[in-house]
Design a protein around this motif. Structure first.
Motif, PDB file in Angstrom:
ATOM      1  N   ASP A  31       0.874  -1.174   0.000  1.00  0.00           N
ATOM      2  CA  ASP A  31       0.000   0.000   0.000  1.00  0.00           C
ATOM      3  C   ASP A  31       0.915   1.228   0.000  1.00  0.00           C
ATOM      4  O   ASP A  31       1.348   1.704   1.051  1.00  0.00           O
ATOM      5  CB  ASP A  31      -0.893  -0.012   1.246  1.00  0.00           C
ATOM      6  N   GLU A  32       1.240   1.729  -1.176  1.00  0.00           N
ATOM      7  CA  GLU A  32       2.284   2.730  -1.315  1.00  0.00           C
ATOM      8  C   GLU A  32       1.985   4.022  -0.563  1.00  0.00           C
ATOM      9  O   GLU A  32       2.844   4.554   0.148  1.00  0.00           O
ATOM     10  CB  GLU A  32       2.535   3.019  -2.796  1.00  0.00           C
ATOM     11  N   GLU A  33       0.800   4.542  -0.717  1.00  0.00           N
ATOM     12  CA  GLU A  33       0.474   5.813  -0.063  1.00  0.00           C
ATOM     13  C   GLU A  33       0.582   5.691   1.451  1.00  0.00           C
ATOM     14  O   GLU A  33       1.178   6.550   2.122  1.00  0.00           O
ATOM     15  CB  GLU A  33      -0.938   6.257  -0.450  1.00  0.00           C
ATOM     16  N   ARG A  34       0.037   4.620   1.984  1.00  0.00           N
ATOM     17  CA  ARG A  34       0.073   4.428   3.427  1.00  0.00           C
ATOM     18  C   ARG A  34       1.501   4.194   3.918  1.00  0.00           C
ATOM     19  O   ARG A  34       1.914   4.746   4.941  1.00  0.00           O
ATOM     20  CB  ARG A  34      -0.821   3.247   3.807  1.00  0.00           C
ATOM     21  N   ALA A  35       2.268   3.376   3.189  1.00  0.00           N
ATOM     22  CA  ALA A  35       3.641   3.081   3.595  1.00  0.00           C
ATOM     23  C   ALA A  35       4.504   4.342   3.582  1.00  0.00           C
ATOM     24  O   ALA A  35       5.303   4.570   4.508  1.00  0.00           O
ATOM     25  CB  ALA A  35       4.240   2.019   2.681  1.00  0.00           C
ATOM     26  N   ARG A  40       7.470   8.483   6.563  1.00  0.00           N
ATOM     27  CA  ARG A  40       7.739   9.906   6.771  1.00  0.00           C
ATOM     28  C   ARG A  40       7.293  10.363   8.155  1.00  0.00           C
ATOM     29  O   ARG A  40       7.945  11.230   8.764  1.00  0.00           O
ATOM     30  CB  ARG A  40       7.066  10.722   5.670  1.00  0.00           C
ATOM     31  N   TYR A  41       6.207   9.804   8.654  1.00  0.00           N
ATOM     32  CA  TYR A  41       5.771  10.137  10.024  1.00  0.00           C
ATOM     33  C   TYR A  41       6.857   9.731  11.018  1.00  0.00           C
ATOM     34  O   TYR A  41       7.196  10.506  11.930  1.00  0.00           O
ATOM     35  CB  TYR A  41       4.461   9.411  10.348  1.00  0.00           C
ATOM     36  N   ALA A  42       7.396   8.524  10.846  1.00  0.00           N
ATOM     37  CA  ALA A  42       8.440   8.048  11.758  1.00  0.00           C
ATOM     38  C   ALA A  42       9.669   8.948  11.691  1.00  0.00           C
ATOM     39  O   ALA A  42      10.248   9.312  12.730  1.00  0.00           O
ATOM     40  CB  ALA A  42       8.810   6.606  11.416  1.00  0.00           C
ATOM     41  N   VAL A  43      10.087   9.323  10.477  1.00  0.00           N
ATOM     42  CA  VAL A  43      11.255  10.198  10.327  1.00  0.00           C
ATOM     43  C   VAL A  43      10.977  11.557  10.959  1.00  0.00           C
ATOM     44  O   VAL A  43      11.840  12.126  11.653  1.00  0.00           O
ATOM     45  CB  VAL A  43      11.636  10.336   8.842  1.00  0.00           C
ATOM     46  N   ASP A  44       9.786  12.089  10.744  1.00  0.00           N
ATOM     47  CA  ASP A  44       9.425  13.389  11.322  1.00  0.00           C
ATOM     48  C   ASP A  44       9.438  13.351  12.848  1.00  0.00           C
ATOM     49  O   ASP A  44       9.562  14.394  13.497  1.00  0.00           O
ATOM     50  CB  ASP A  44       8.038  13.818  10.840  1.00  0.00           C
ATOM     51  N   HIS A  45       9.303  12.150  13.417  1.00  0.00           N
ATOM     52  CA  HIS A  45       9.280  12.012  14.874  1.00  0.00           C
ATOM     53  C   HIS A  45      10.580  11.407  15.416  1.00  0.00           C
ATOM     54  O   HIS A  45      10.588  10.840  16.501  1.00  0.00           O
ATOM     55  CB  HIS A  45       8.069  11.196  15.310  1.00  0.00           C
ATOM     56  N   GLY A  46      11.658  11.517  14.637  1.00  0.00           N
ATOM     57  CA  GLY A  46      12.978  11.216  15.172  1.00  0.00           C
ATOM     58  C   GLY A  46      13.649   9.954  14.696  1.00  0.00           C
ATOM     59  O   GLY A  46      14.837   9.748  14.986  1.00  0.00           O
ATOM     60  N   VAL A  47      12.952   9.059  14.003  1.00  0.00           N
ATOM     61  CA  VAL A  47      13.587   7.836  13.501  1.00  0.00           C
ATOM     62  C   VAL A  47      14.524   8.206  12.355  1.00  0.00           C
ATOM     63  O   VAL A  47      14.105   8.850  11.390  1.00  0.00           O
ATOM     64  CB  VAL A  47      12.535   6.821  13.014  1.00  0.00           C
ATOM     65  N   ASN A  48      15.794   7.820  12.454  1.00  0.00           N
ATOM     66  CA  ASN A  48      16.736   8.179  11.386  1.00  0.00           C
ATOM     67  C   ASN A  48      17.507   6.979  10.837  1.00  0.00           C
ATOM     68  O   ASN A  48      18.518   7.163  10.146  1.00  0.00           O
ATOM     69  CB  ASN A  48      17.707   9.268  11.864  1.00  0.00           C
ATOM     70  N   TYR A  49      17.037   5.758  11.131  1.00  0.00           N
ATOM     71  CA  TYR A  49      17.674   4.551  10.595  1.00  0.00           C
ATOM     72  C   TYR A  49      16.599   3.717   9.925  1.00  0.00           C
ATOM     73  O   TYR A  49      15.647   3.243  10.575  1.00  0.00           O
ATOM     74  CB  TYR A  49      18.344   3.755  11.711  1.00  0.00           C
ATOM     75  N   LEU A  50      16.729   3.525   8.606  1.00  0.00           N
ATOM     76  CA  LEU A  50      15.755   2.764   7.826  1.00  0.00           C
ATOM     77  C   LEU A  50      16.452   1.561   7.213  1.00  0.00           C
ATOM     78  O   LEU A  50      17.518   1.686   6.612  1.00  0.00           O
ATOM     79  CB  LEU A  50      15.154   3.624   6.717  1.00  0.00           C
ATOM     80  N   ASP A  51      15.810   0.397   7.349  1.00  0.00           N
ATOM     81  CA  ASP A  51      16.426  -0.863   6.924  1.00  0.00           C
ATOM     82  C   ASP A  51      15.559  -1.549   5.881  1.00  0.00           C
ATOM     83  O   ASP A  51      14.361  -1.784   6.094  1.00  0.00           O
ATOM     84  CB  ASP A  51      16.576  -1.790   8.143  1.00  0.00           C
ATOM     85  N   THR A  52      16.168  -1.892   4.756  1.00  0.00           N
ATOM     86  CA  THR A  52      15.466  -2.613   3.698  1.00  0.00           C
ATOM     87  C   THR A  52      16.400  -3.679   3.129  1.00  0.00           C
ATOM     88  O   THR A  52      17.446  -3.961   3.683  1.00  0.00           O
ATOM     89  CB  THR A  52      14.979  -1.639   2.606  1.00  0.00           C
ATOM     90  N   ALA A  53      16.003  -4.296   2.022  1.00  0.00           N
ATOM     91  CA  ALA A  53      16.837  -5.319   1.387  1.00  0.00           C
ATOM     92  C   ALA A  53      16.321  -5.592  -0.009  1.00  0.00           C
ATOM     93  O   ALA A  53      15.121  -5.444  -0.286  1.00  0.00           O
ATOM     94  CB  ALA A  53      16.840  -6.614   2.199  1.00  0.00           C
ATOM     95  N   LEU A  54      17.215  -6.020  -0.880  1.00  0.00           N
ATOM     96  CA  LEU A  54      16.816  -6.399  -2.221  1.00  0.00           C
ATOM     97  C   LEU A  54      15.832  -7.566  -2.183  1.00  0.00           C
ATOM     98  O   LEU A  54      14.967  -7.693  -3.043  1.00  0.00           O
ATOM     99  CB  LEU A  54      18.056  -6.761  -3.039  1.00  0.00           C
TER     100      LEU A  54
END
Length: 402
Positions: A31-35, A40-54
């Protein structure tokens, strides 16, 4: 939001990291819009580490879009090289370059060799020149920090830690896995070597959240401070000063808000002795409700017949019998993830050596026969075969794009 320092880099990272493997779904996809809104909500509230993978379908593509409009500059981005898809030194560069394009960035802040489950997987990568690849990618700026994620036994984990000048590592860790995989021993070892430690599966894929079994809830109810099961689990990990970041696969707005609140309060060494004792009792209550009361202590290893006894029981106990647990059994115990020698429960010769040394006095051969009966059926093996085919198809598709 609280922050901790990555030892070798000096980066101030949010103690809560956003794990992008379980993004909200819509139909057959994300769900692209929701994701995007959640990230962005998390980043706006201080989260600065995002983890993904191929290996997370659609995740890197989604994150590339979510980090537009100035959000890329606000975060440290982590993604992974899928060693199970690599067959040559050239593959490594091609995959990294594809990831940079997909994520719409010119560098990866934290780059990991993905999910090393055995010495064989790491040995293969070494023979293909992964050290040269990492050195070169750091030198030309495509990656900043090199690390690895692991689901292997602590002995193998230590060998990998010592085999390259890593900046950080990622381990599965929670109050049920103190002696499982890398466990507390691995956590302390990596920290002693100066590595930052990122923790995955703090809730064991949600197993430690939600509605716990009645005996577990009874333990939580005895606490003076009332917390949700998820908060107990997260606070227990953050109580360890050796942990740098805890990843949470957040896909519900309520969970994101709750986790951010906890991550603003959970300081190292903040749990009292009484609270730690309550967590220990909750862990024991969970084990008593498991199908096998294995703690993952590994006194039973090595098995003369080659069975990965703790790995068999981990799969059997984690949401026992579900499709996901059977897939994990085939990938990790069956060696299908990295070409390791199969260590199935059915290999047991009933020699009894494990029974003599088990601190829990478990009838291990009997339980292994139960695992084999449920997890090594034709259907379960078919799942394993399909998984291998899917990995090959993913490799073909990845190389085609690259």
């Amino acid at each position: 939001m609280l922050y901790r320092t990555m030892k070798k880099t000096g980066d101030e990272l949010s103690v809560l990291g956003f794990g992008c493997m379980r993004l909200p779904r819509k139909g057959m996809g994300i769900d692209e819009e929701r994701a995007v809104n959640q990230i962005r909500y998390a980043v706006d509230h201080g989260v600065n580490y995002l983890d993904t993978a191929l290996m997370y379908p659609g995740s890197e593509q989604l994150l590339g879009r979510a980090l537009a409009d100035g959000y890329r500059e606000k975060v440290k981005l982590a993604t992974k090289l899928p060693h199970m898809l690599v067959t040559s030194r050239e593959d490594m560069d091609r995959m990294l370059d594809l990831q940079l394009k997909t994520l719409k960035t010119d560098h990866i802040d934290y780059y990991l060799i993905h999910s090393l489950t055995s010495g064989e997987g790491w040995g293969k990568m070494k023979s293909l020149g992964v050290a040269d690849f990492l050195d070169a990618a750091k030198a030309d700026g495509r990656i900043v920090n090199a690390g690895f994620s692991a689901h292997c036994a602590v002995g193998t984990f230590k060998e990998i830690v010592d085999d390259y000048d890593w900046d950080f590592c990622q381990i599965q860790y929670n109050y049920l896995d103190e002696m499982n995989q890398a466990g507390t021993e691995g956590l302390m070892y990596a920290a002693s070597k100066g590595l930052g430690v990122v923790v995955m599966e703090p809730l064991r894929g949600g197993y430690l959240a939600g509605n716990p079994p009645a005996p577990v809830q009874a333990v939580w109810d005895e606490a003076d401070v009332k917390r949700t099961p998820a908060e107990w689990a997260l606070r227990w990990i953050w109580n360890h000063p050796e942990v740098t970041v805890v990843l949470s696969g957040m896909n519900e707005e309520q969970h994101i808000e709750e986790n951010i609140r906890i991550a603003s309060e959970a300081c190292p060494n903040s749990l009292t002795e009484k609270e730690l004792e309550i967590v220990d009792r909750a862990a024991e209550a969970y084990r008593e409700t498991n199908r096998v009361g294995c703690t993952g202590c590994r006194y039973c290893m090595p098995c003369p017949a080659g069975v990965n006894i703790p790995g068999c029981f981990e799969a059997y106990n984690t949401d026992g019998g579900t499709l996901q647990s059977k897939v994990m059994y085939q990938l990790r115990v069956g060696g299908k993830m990295d070409g390791a020698t199969p260590a199935y429960a059915s290999l047991c010769k009933n020699c009894g050596k494990c029974v003599k040394v088990c601190p829990q006095h478990l009838p291990i051969p009997q339980h292994l026969s139960e695992v084999a009966k449920e997890y090594e059926t034709f259907g379960a093996r078919l799942i394993g075969g399909i998984t291998v085919y899917a990995l090959r198809l993913m490799r073909w598709n990845t190389m085609r794009k690259a």
